[in-house]
Design a protein around this motif. Structure first.
Motif, PDB file in Angstrom:
ATOM      1  N   VAL A   1       0.850  -1.191   0.000  1.00  0.00           N
ATOM      2  CA  VAL A   1       0.000   0.000   0.000  1.00  0.00           C
ATOM      3  C   VAL A   1       0.886   1.241   0.000  1.00  0.00           C
ATOM      4  CG1 VAL A   1      -1.823  -1.245   1.206  1.00  0.00           C
ATOM      5  CG2 VAL A   1      -0.237   0.180   2.515  1.00  0.00           C
ATOM      6  N   ASP A   2       0.315   2.355  -0.434  1.00  0.00           N
ATOM      7  CA  ASP A   2       1.110   3.571  -0.632  1.00  0.00           C
ATOM      8  C   ASP A   2       1.160   4.468   0.597  1.00  0.00           C
ATOM      9  OD1 ASP A   2       1.549   3.323  -3.692  1.00  0.00           O
ATOM     10  OD2 ASP A   2      -0.610   3.033  -3.422  1.00  0.00           O
ATOM     11  N   TRP A   3       0.030   4.577   1.290  1.00  0.00           N
ATOM     12  CA  TRP A   3      -0.058   5.457   2.456  1.00  0.00           C
ATOM     13  C   TRP A   3      -0.653   4.685   3.625  1.00  0.00           C
ATOM     14  CZ3 TRP A   3      -2.628  10.639   0.390  1.00  0.00           C
ATOM     15  CH2 TRP A   3      -1.792  11.207  -0.591  1.00  0.00           C
ATOM     16  N   ILE A   4      -0.113   4.921   4.824  1.00  0.00           N
ATOM     17  CA  ILE A   4      -0.636   4.364   6.062  1.00  0.00           C
ATOM     18  C   ILE A   4      -1.177   5.523   6.895  1.00  0.00           C
ATOM     19  CG2 ILE A   4       0.000   3.298   8.270  1.00  0.00           C
ATOM     20  CD1 ILE A   4      -0.014   1.224   6.163  1.00  0.00           C
ATOM     21  N   GLY A   5      -2.443   5.445   7.310  1.00  0.00           N
ATOM     22  CA  GLY A   5      -3.045   6.517   8.086  1.00  0.00           C
ATOM     23  C   GLY A   5      -3.197   6.155   9.552  1.00  0.00           C
ATOM     24  N   MET A   6      -2.796   7.071  10.431  1.00  0.00           N
ATOM     25  CA  MET A   6      -2.925   6.878  11.875  1.00  0.00           C
ATOM     26  C   MET A   6      -3.663   8.066  12.463  1.00  0.00           C
ATOM     27  SD  MET A   6       0.878   5.374  12.087  1.00  0.00           S
ATOM     28  CE  MET A   6       1.159   6.325  10.587  1.00  0.00           C
ATOM     29  N   ILE A   7      -4.622   7.777  13.331  1.00  0.00           N
ATOM     30  CA  ILE A   7      -5.553   8.790  13.825  1.00  0.00           C
ATOM     31  C   ILE A   7      -5.100   9.312  15.179  1.00  0.00           C
ATOM     32  CG2 ILE A   7      -7.936   9.218  14.516  1.00  0.00           C
ATOM     33  CD1 ILE A   7      -8.767   7.080  12.441  1.00  0.00           C
ATOM     34  N   PHE A   8      -4.923  10.624  15.251  1.00  0.00           N
ATOM     35  CA  PHE A   8      -4.488  11.271  16.481  1.00  0.00           C
ATOM     36  C   PHE A   8      -5.611  12.119  17.082  1.00  0.00           C
ATOM     37  CE2 PHE A   8      -0.517  10.735  13.968  1.00  0.00           C
ATOM     38  CZ  PHE A   8       0.091   9.817  14.803  1.00  0.00           C
ATOM     39  N   TRP A   9      -6.803  11.582  17.056  1.00  0.00           N
ATOM     40  CA  TRP A   9      -7.966  12.247  17.652  1.00  0.00           C
ATOM     41  C   TRP A   9      -8.436  11.390  18.827  1.00  0.00           C
ATOM     42  CZ3 TRP A   9     -13.674  11.548  16.406  1.00  0.00           C
ATOM     43  CH2 TRP A   9     -14.441  12.545  17.005  1.00  0.00           C
ATOM     44  N   PRO A  10      -8.341  11.881  20.056  1.00  0.00           N
ATOM     45  CA  PRO A  10      -8.614  11.049  21.236  1.00  0.00           C
ATOM     46  C   PRO A  10      -9.997  10.417  21.287  1.00  0.00           C
ATOM     47  CG  PRO A  10      -7.461  13.047  21.868  1.00  0.00           C
ATOM     48  CD  PRO A  10      -7.834  13.210  20.413  1.00  0.00           C
ATOM     49  N   LYS A  11     -10.982  10.989  20.604  1.00  0.00           N
ATOM     50  CA  LYS A  11     -12.336  10.438  20.662  1.00  0.00           C
ATOM     51  C   LYS A  11     -12.549   9.274  19.693  1.00  0.00           C
ATOM     52  CE  LYS A  11     -14.533  14.726  22.231  1.00  0.00           C
ATOM     53  NZ  LYS A  11     -15.581  15.751  21.951  1.00  0.00           N
ATOM     54  N   SER A  12     -11.578   9.005  18.840  1.00  0.00           N
ATOM     55  CA  SER A  12     -11.717   7.913  17.878  1.00  0.00           C
ATOM     56  C   SER A  12     -11.402   6.575  18.532  1.00  0.00           C
ATOM     57  CB  SER A  12     -10.762   8.135  16.703  1.00  0.00           C
ATOM     58  OG  SER A  12     -10.732   6.983  15.865  1.00  0.00           O
ATOM     59  N   PRO A  13     -12.158   5.517  18.187  1.00  0.00           N
ATOM     60  CA  PRO A  13     -11.810   4.177  18.678  1.00  0.00           C
ATOM     61  C   PRO A  13     -10.502   3.668  18.085  1.00  0.00           C
ATOM     62  CG  PRO A  13     -13.562   4.031  17.046  1.00  0.00           C
ATOM     63  CD  PRO A  13     -13.371   5.495  17.340  1.00  0.00           C
ATOM     64  N   ARG A  14      -9.976   4.379  17.095  1.00  0.00           N
ATOM     65  CA  ARG A  14      -8.709   4.005  16.458  1.00  0.00           C
ATOM     66  C   ARG A  14      -7.573   4.944  16.862  1.00  0.00           C
ATOM     67  NH1 ARG A  14     -13.087   3.831  13.361  1.00  0.00           N
ATOM     68  NH2 ARG A  14     -13.688   1.798  12.507  1.00  0.00           N
ATOM     69  N   PHE A  15      -7.767   5.646  17.956  1.00  0.00           N
ATOM     70  CA  PHE A  15      -6.802   6.641  18.417  1.00  0.00           C
ATOM     71  C   PHE A  15      -5.436   6.018  18.700  1.00  0.00           C
ATOM     72  CE2 PHE A  15      -5.207   8.970  22.342  1.00  0.00           C
ATOM     73  CZ  PHE A  15      -4.620  10.014  21.624  1.00  0.00           C
ATOM     74  N   VAL A  16      -4.397   6.647  18.149  1.00  0.00           N
ATOM     75  CA  VAL A  16      -3.023   6.230  18.412  1.00  0.00           C
ATOM     76  C   VAL A  16      -2.511   7.071  19.578  1.00  0.00           C
ATOM     77  CG1 VAL A  16      -0.687   6.108  17.507  1.00  0.00           C
ATOM     78  CG2 VAL A  16      -2.617   5.587  16.023  1.00  0.00           C
ATOM     79  N   SER A  17      -2.234   6.428  20.691  1.00  0.00           N
ATOM     80  CA  SER A  17      -1.769   7.181  21.853  1.00  0.00           C
ATOM     81  C   SER A  17      -0.266   7.066  22.039  1.00  0.00           C
ATOM     82  CB  SER A  17      -2.500   6.717  23.117  1.00  0.00           C
ATOM     83  OG  SER A  17      -2.364   5.312  23.280  1.00  0.00           O
ATOM     84  N   MET A  18       0.233   5.849  22.224  1.00  0.00           N
ATOM     85  CA  MET A  18       1.646   5.646  22.544  1.00  0.00           C
ATOM     86  C   MET A  18       2.248   4.619  21.596  1.00  0.00           C
ATOM     87  SD  MET A  18       2.335   7.531  25.347  1.00  0.00           S
ATOM     88  CE  MET A  18       3.735   6.716  26.108  1.00  0.00           C
ATOM     89  N   LEU A  19       2.385   4.953  20.342  1.00  0.00           N
ATOM     90  CA  LEU A  19       2.949   4.008  19.373  1.00  0.00           C
ATOM     91  C   LEU A  19       4.198   4.600  18.741  1.00  0.00           C
ATOM     92  CD1 LEU A  19       2.700   1.415  17.635  1.00  0.00           C
ATOM     93  CD2 LEU A  19       1.369   2.755  16.028  1.00  0.00           C
TER      94      LEU A  19
END
Length: 220
Positions: free
Chosen positions: A22-40
């Protein structure tokens, strides 16, 4: 066609998805998202632990997209620097002024993408406020949540888009939609965004489903 897989947060899963090409990997930095990236540790997340980053590996690695919703400028800058982001995706009600300020601070090497929520033709015109300050648009389904709803909008309304900025098609694209994607044509559409309909759990992608979908796209 650019393939962006969004909403990833587990290092092993990121490596498996990246290996699909894949070309792009997306990571979500919005705390209200169930996919929130906190400490990665995002920098290490795309590669085997402690692996040297050779020029070839760096060239082939997917670009890292950070997804933000109504952030402060400092939050974006901190994440770009600490996580090595290539692209900033703004998915809320960010102002053009904020985006211009980010561009001045981060420089031309960091690309800016604005998500536009769409339900009907009139929504498409929202892009005009951002046309002179972003590198890409992402047209997503207007919904009560902020993206990741798994719902589709009527892609035909995007024929109303008459801008010059290229865009990604998003919003509920699923494993059975390869033919629909192939049939969609707009001269400014340069890729697609995949998320919730390829998950086994929020933030965890089904690698087998993604592999089959990508194969279906490449070999219709």
């Amino acid at each position: 066609m650019i393939i962006k897989v969004c909403g990833l947060r587990e290092a092993d899963n990121i490596r498996e998805v990246a290996a699909l090409g894949v070309d792009w990997i997306g990571m979500i930095f919005w705390p209200k998202s169930p996919r929130f990236v906190s400490m990665l540790p995002i920098r290490a997340g795309l590669l085997p632990d402690e692996a040297p980053l050779s020029p070839l590996t760096s060239l082939l690695a997917p670009k890292k997209v950070g997804v933000f919703v109504d952030p402060t400028a400092q939050d974006v800058i901190t994440r770009v620097v600490s996580c090595g982001l290539d692209i900033v995706q703004l998915h809320g009600h960010e102002t053009p002024t904020l985006i211009r300020n980010l561009r001045r601070t981060l420089g031309d090497g960091i690309k800016m993408m604005k998500a536009i929520s769409v339900a009907e033709t009139d929504d498409v015109a929202t892009y005009k406020a951002y046309a002179d300050c972003v590198d890409y648009f992402l047209f997503d389904t207007k919904c009560k949540t902020v993206g990741g709803s798994g719902e589709q909008f009527d892609w035909s309304v995007l024929q109303a888009y008459d801008g010059d900025v290229p865009f990604l098609l998003s919003g509920g694209i699923g494993p059975d939609d390869a033919m629909r994607v192939e049939a969609f044509h707009h001269e400014k559409c340069f890729g697609i965004d995949l998320n919730s309909r390829f998950e086994t759990a929020p933030g965890v992608k089904d690698v087998a489903l993604l592999r089959q979908f990508i194969n279906d796209l490449k070999h219709p």
